[in-house]
Design an enzyme around this catalytic site. Structure first.
Site, short mmCIF file in Angstrom:
data_model
loop_
_atom_site.label_atom_id
_atom_site.label_comp_id
_atom_site.label_asym_id
_atom_site.label_seq_id
_atom_site.Cartn_x
_atom_site.Cartn_y
_atom_site.Cartn_z
N GLU A 42 -7.80 -7.33 54.96
CA GLU A 42 -7.01 -8.39 55.59
C GLU A 42 -5.72 -8.52 54.78
O GLU A 42 -5.77 -8.90 53.61
CB GLU A 42 -7.75 -9.72 55.60
N ARG A 46 1.84 -13.53 53.87
CA ARG A 46 2.45 -14.42 52.88
C ARG A 46 3.70 -13.80 52.27
O ARG A 46 4.35 -14.42 51.44
CB ARG A 46 1.45 -14.76 51.78
N THR A 70 -3.31 -15.26 57.36
CA THR A 70 -2.35 -16.36 57.24
C THR A 70 -1.43 -16.42 58.46
O THR A 70 -0.21 -16.54 58.35
CB THR A 70 -1.52 -16.24 55.93
N LYS A 130 -13.36 -18.67 60.41
CA LYS A 130 -13.22 -18.57 58.96
C LYS A 130 -13.49 -19.95 58.36
O LYS A 130 -12.98 -20.95 58.87
CB LYS A 130 -11.80 -18.11 58.65
#
Length: 217
Positions: A42, A46, A70, A130
């Site tokens: 993953e 960011r 994210t 998640k």
């Protein structure tokens, strides 16, 4: 039979969660993880390099399962899809992001911690979420409690999980896979220490297999 995303992720048991500071680090990272027996990652959105890194990884390792993490805005959904991400991960449960992803037929795993979060995800037809941040929010206690009213939900705890705590999570009913940033931290990537990253991946795979063997017994 085509496997669902949850089933695919469950085969790994753990997903390396990484933040890539330089696009050129993506391919050697993927090689290191693959060498360690963990062809899944993953890549968090960011940094400005995340999308390009995902594109490079997908070109070099087309069979690797690659997630874009994210995801905070609908536009990032489009960006992740365009560079070949196989699935998307969000830290929160934003209905606008979820609906946009579903409209694009993208597989999104939203972040959920509370019953309200879970019900938001359920309303959109999602059953894999998640749980973030796992350690800070006492996922080991909360997920079993949530299993009562929501027995059909599946979880990917992420945040603060280490090799030694994998067993605590993977033995919780309805936990499919864990996200782990310890496997390929930024310092190791910056130093080009691919051997240690491969070792970390290999240890994670071995631990997952050991946990499953013990669970069967």
């Amino acid at each position: 039979m085509m496997r669902t995303l949850a089933e695919k992720l469950e085969t790994f048991g753990v997903i390396p969660v990484v933040t890539i500071e330089e696009t050129a680090l993506g391919v050697p990272l993927a090689q290191a993880l693959t060498d360690g027996g963990l062809p899944v990652v993953e890549v968090t959105f960011r940094t400005a390099m995340a999308a390009d890194a995902i594109r490079e990884i997908k070109m070099a390792f087309p069979d690797m399962l690659i997630g874009a993490g994210t995801i905070l805005q609908p536009g990032q959904v489009d960006q992740a899809i365009a560079v070949g991400a196989d699935f998307l991960v969000a830290p929160g449960c934003n209905p606008a992001v979820i609906r946009h992803a579903l409209a694009q037929k993208a597989s999104l795993i939203p972040g959920c911690v509370t019953p309200s979060d879970i019900e938001t995800a359920r309303r959109e037809g999602l059953r894999l979420v998640k749980f973030f941040p796992a350690e800070a929010c006492r996922a080991r206690d909360v997920i079993p409690a949530l299993n009562g009213p929501y027995p059909d939900m599946r979880y990917m705890p992420t945040g603060g999980i280490r090799l030694k705590s994998l067993e605590d999570y993977l033995t919780i009913p309805n936990v499919m896979v864990c996200g782990g940033s310890w496997i390929a931290p930024g310092a190791l990537m910056a130093n080009g220490d691919w051997e240690t990253i491969s070792m970390n991946a290999r240890q994670a795979v071995e631990q997952v297999n050991l946990i499953r063997e013990e669970t069967i017994k």
